[in-house]
Structures are given as structure tokens and as C-alpha cells.
Enzyme design. Structure first.
Site, PDB file in Angstrom:
ATOM      1  N   CYS A 263       0.819  -1.331  -0.019  1.00  0.00           N
ATOM      2  CA  CYS A 263       0.234   0.066   0.123  1.00  0.00           C
ATOM      3  C   CYS A 263       0.799   1.137  -0.038  1.00  0.00           C
ATOM      4  CB  CYS A 263      -1.108  -0.032   1.423  1.00  0.00           C
ATOM      5  SG  CYS A 263      -2.639   0.559   0.539  1.00  0.00           S
ATOM      6  N   GLN A 267       3.574   2.548  -2.876  1.00  0.00           N
ATOM      7  CA  GLN A 267       3.464   3.895  -3.385  1.00  0.00           C
ATOM      8  C   GLN A 267       4.787   4.571  -3.257  1.00  0.00           C
ATOM      9  OE1 GLN A 267       0.370   5.524  -1.108  1.00  0.00           O
ATOM     10  NE2 GLN A 267      -1.333   4.784  -2.438  1.00  0.00           N
ATOM     11  N   HIS A 346      -3.905  -5.374   0.183  1.00  0.00           N
ATOM     12  CA  HIS A 346      -3.506  -6.042   1.280  1.00  0.00           C
ATOM     13  C   HIS A 346      -3.571  -7.548   1.598  1.00  0.00           C
ATOM     14  CE1 HIS A 346      -2.835  -2.201   3.496  1.00  0.00           C
ATOM     15  NE2 HIS A 346      -3.912  -1.793   2.872  1.00  0.00           N
ATOM     16  N   GLU A 348      -2.187  -9.450   3.282  1.00  0.00           N
ATOM     17  CA  GLU A 348      -2.599  -9.810   4.791  1.00  0.00           C
ATOM     18  C   GLU A 348      -3.939  -9.997   5.220  1.00  0.00           C
ATOM     19  OE1 GLU A 348      -1.463  -6.893   4.092  1.00  0.00           O
ATOM     20  OE2 GLU A 348      -2.312  -5.434   5.483  1.00  0.00           O
TER      21      GLU A 348
HETATM   22  N1  LIG Z   1      -3.398   1.472   3.447  1.00  0.00           N
HETATM   23  C1  LIG Z   1      -2.370   2.300   3.046  1.00  0.00           C
HETATM   24  O1  LIG Z   1      -1.075   2.040   3.187  1.00  0.00           O
HETATM   25  C2  LIG Z   1      -2.756   3.415   2.376  1.00  0.00           C
HETATM   26  C3  LIG Z   1      -1.906   4.114   1.795  1.00  0.00           C
HETATM   27  C4  LIG Z   1      -2.182   5.832   1.393  1.00  0.00           C
HETATM   28  N2  LIG Z   1      -2.217   6.402   2.584  1.00  0.00           N
HETATM   29  C5  LIG Z   1      -3.595   5.800   0.344  1.00  0.00           C
HETATM   30  O2  LIG Z   1      -4.702   6.103   1.158  1.00  0.00           O
HETATM   31  O3  LIG Z   1      -3.480   5.332  -0.667  1.00  0.00           O
END
Ligand SMILES: NC(=O)CC[C@H](N)C(=O)O
Length: 373
Positions: A263, A267, A346, A348
Site C-alpha cells: 500500500c 506508493q 493488502h 495480509e
Molecule cells: N493502507 C495504506 O497504506 C494507504 C496508503 C495511502 N495512505 C492511501 O490512502 O492510498
């Protein structure tokens, strides 16, 4: 109290009346919704929700109460994603009285103890329709009798986009986890607000974990702990604010270290690759989001919680590995040459289906050096 009134306020001027539960206070945040049917203990404690007010679309919440923290694996509670509630506020349609063998208290009591406001009796479908139409909005939750019109004026002052929420949920010094049983390697975890679910998956695979604060140099930790890989965690807020982490991630890529990101971690790796990130209109939050692996052709039902996504055409050394079947956005990337993989969703779960925990097995293979990327 009978007759007590609370409010959910949106920046477009919408004021919805409900009934307070949990703490009596005023809290501000970006208002987001999840379509998850179960897993409210996991969602409420997910650090990626820091700075956000969470609206549940499933109409009945609280049925199975709050699980005991004593149910543990490798020293970590099984049904919690961090040690406390991280959402700014919680909005539900109907709050239920709990009935479950592992429940130690009600949702109402849990939120009250942790100082987090809750609101019930809200037409959450109407909120979702509005957010889907206008995009994600800033807002507030009022449960202490304050005048909603006055609170609305303050909503304009909050800025989710430019606030670094990561520093609020990352540890200030390293935390070490040692798995029960045989140790198969050491991983440096860049902790931007990591979910326990990820730690549990890594520990299950025999990794000793060195969780470092978000802005520490992972290469230094990698060398001093004689580690075998690096992991970039999930976390809250706007990824573009994390220039330091992107710079550190670039160093990790340059060193060719086996690496995984989830996530926010994905990024950050994309930023290190020179790619661009954009904000989705209302994000992906739920536990039944379809994702397709473009290499195997297989599809998976996944857990998601993100508001931003990678612009695929801007990737350089990475390529798109998986896509979201609802809107074709990027759901996983792989490095063209290096042992580096990352998912936007995710694997997990926590909460959600375990269809894609195999991604952690792929990472374990990369760390052991017995897999080709
Ligand atoms: N679950 C996360 O790691 C979210 C990553 C980032 N804050 C987003 O909203 O895209």
C-alpha cells in the site's frame, strides 16, 4: 443518554443527525467509507485510517463485540492491527449489542475508553452516494452537543493532503520481533504505521523483524543488523509528502536488496522509481475487491484501503503486475530486474479473505534467493 443528538458534518454543508456513542467530543478528518461486512476491530485499529472518519456501509455493526487482546500469535494480538483505535471517528447505521464468546466489551465501551467518538442512526448509504458523486470530503463528527454550524466553519481549516500522519503512527525508536521457532532471516521494516497483520505474516515465515521509524535509513539498519531484506509498510496520508522515505527507498533499490512494499509502501517504491501518484475520487476500501494477476491470469478477492494510486504510464524500472478489475487501476508492481515486489492491496487481509497471502511466500523466496522475479 436518551434524546442525545450527534452530527456528521461534510464540507459541502451537509449536516446529518445521529445518536452518539463512544466518546463525547468533536473530531475532524477526511470522511471515507468501507464496504467491509466484517472486521471492524481490524479496521478501527488500522493506522492507515489516521486522520480519517470511517463510515461503514454494512448496516449492522458491533454484533460480535470487541475481541480479547489475549488471543495472540508470535506475541501480537490476533484481531488488532495496532495497539489502539486509529480512526478519528466511527459512523454506523445500526449499533448492535454484542454476543460472542471472545467479546470482552461492547463497541460503545471500547470507543469511550479510547476517547474516539461514534455516531449511530446515520443513513450511511446516503453518505456513500454523496461521496461517490462529489469525491472524498473533509468533515467532522460531533458528539458533545457542540453547535454543528460552528464546527462546519472549522472543517475548512483542516488539510488532510498536507498533514504528515505517518509521523503520528510510526514508532520513535526501533522495535524488534523474534518469531517463535526457527529464524529464517532478518527483515528491516520501515514502519510508516504498519498493520500487525503484516508483522504476523512475516513472523509466520520465520523472519526476525527490525521495525525502524519511518524516516530512518533502512540501509544503515540493514547493514548493522546483517539483514536479508527490506519491507516498506502501509500507512496513512498522502504518499507525496514522504520525500525522505522515497529517497531511502531509492537507495534500497540501488543496493539491489530483496524488498517488498504494501500500500503506502508500494506508493513509496513507485515514487523512488520516478513514477507519479494521483488521488482516487473516493478510494478503494473493502474486503471483496477483485484483482487480476496479469502474469498468471488468475483473479483474487482482496482487502483494500487506499485513497491514492500509481499512474502506470509513469513507471520506469517497475511494471504493472496486477490490476483492479473494477477500474483497471494498479494493484501490484514488480521490478524488471531486481527482487522487488509490491502490492497496493493488502495481501495480509486483516480483515478479509486470505486468497493472496502467497505474495508473502513470494517475498520469502526472493529473500532466500531461490526465485526469479
Ligand atoms: N493502507 C495504506 O497504506 C494507504 C496508503 C495511502 N495512505 C492511501 O490512502 O492510498
Amino acid at each position: 443518554m436518551r434524546g442525545e443528538v450527534g452530527y456528521l458534518i461534510l464540507e459541502d454543508g451537509t449536516i446529518l443527525k445521529g445518536k452518539p456513542f463512544g466518546a463525547r467530543t468533536v473530531r475532524y478528518g477526511e470522511v471515507v467509507f468501507t464496504t467491509a461486512m466484517v472486521g471492524y476491530p481490524e479496521s478501527l485499529t488500522d493506522p492507515s485510517y489516521k486522520g480519517q472518519i470511517l463510515v461503514e456501509t454494512n448496516p449492522l455493526m458491533g454484533n460480535y463485540g470487541v475481541p480479547s487482546k489475549e488471543l495472540k500469535e508470535n506475541g501480537l494480538p490476533l484481531h488488532y492491527e495496532s495497539d489502539s483505535i486509529k480512526v478519528e471517528g466511527f459512523v454506523v447505521s445500526r449499533l448492535m449489542r454484542p454476543n460472542h464468546w471472545s467479546s470482552v466489551m461492547s463497541l460503545d465501551e471500547w470507543l469511550r475508553r479510547e476517547g474516539v467518538p461514534g455516531l449511530q442512526g446515520i443513513d450511511t448509504r446516503a453518505v456513500v452516494k454523496k461521496i461517490r458523486e462529489k469525491g472524498v470530503m473533509r468533515g467532522a463528527i460531533v458528539t458533545d452537543g457542540s453547535d454543528p454550524k460552528e464546527v462546519l466553519e472549522n472543517v475548512e481549516k483542516i488539510d488532510y493532503e498536507t498533514t504528515n500522519f505517518v509521523e503520528l503512527v510510526s514508532p520513535s525508536s526501533p522495535i524488534i520481533h523474534v518469531p517463535e521457532g526457527k529464524i529464517s532471516g532478518t527483515i528491516v521494516v520501515v514502519d510508516m504505521g504498519i498493520k500487525y497483520g503484516i508483522l504476523r505474516e512475516l513472523l509466520r515465515r520465520g523472519f526476525k523483524l527490525i521495525r525502524i521509524p519511518w524516516d530512518w535509513d533502512p540501509i544503515e539498519a540493514y547493514e548493522s543488523y546483517n539483514a536479508d531484506g527490506v519491507f516498506f509498510s502501509n500507512g496513512p496520508g498522502n504518499p507525496s509528502l514522504l520525500k525522505v522515505v522515497a529517497k531511502n527507498a531509492k537507495k534500497v533499490l540501488d543496493a539491489g536488496i530483496p524488498t517488498m512494499g504494501v500500500c503506502l509502501g508500494e506508493q513509496v517504491l513507485a515514487l523512488a522509481d520516478g513514477a507519479e501518484i494521483y488521488k482516487l475520487k473516493y478510494g478503494h476500501r473493502g474486503i471483496n475487491k477483485p484483482v487480476k494477476d496479469l502474469e498468471s491470469g488468475k483473479a483474487f478477492v482482496t482487502t483494500q484501503n487506499h485513497g491514492y494510486a500509481i499512474e502506470p504510464e509513469t513507471l520506469n524500472e517497475f511494471y504493472v503486475w496486477m490490476i483492479n478489475l473494477d477500474d483497471n487501476t494498479v494493484e501490484a508492481i514488480k521490478h524488471k530486474e531486481l527482487p522487488v515486489i509490491a502490492t497496493q492491496y493488502h495481501p495480509e487481509a486483516s480483515p478479509g479473505p486470505w486468497d493472496s497471502t502467497w505474495v508473502f511466500d513470494e517475498f520469502a523466496k526472493l529473500v532466500r534467493g531461490d526465485a526469479n522475479v
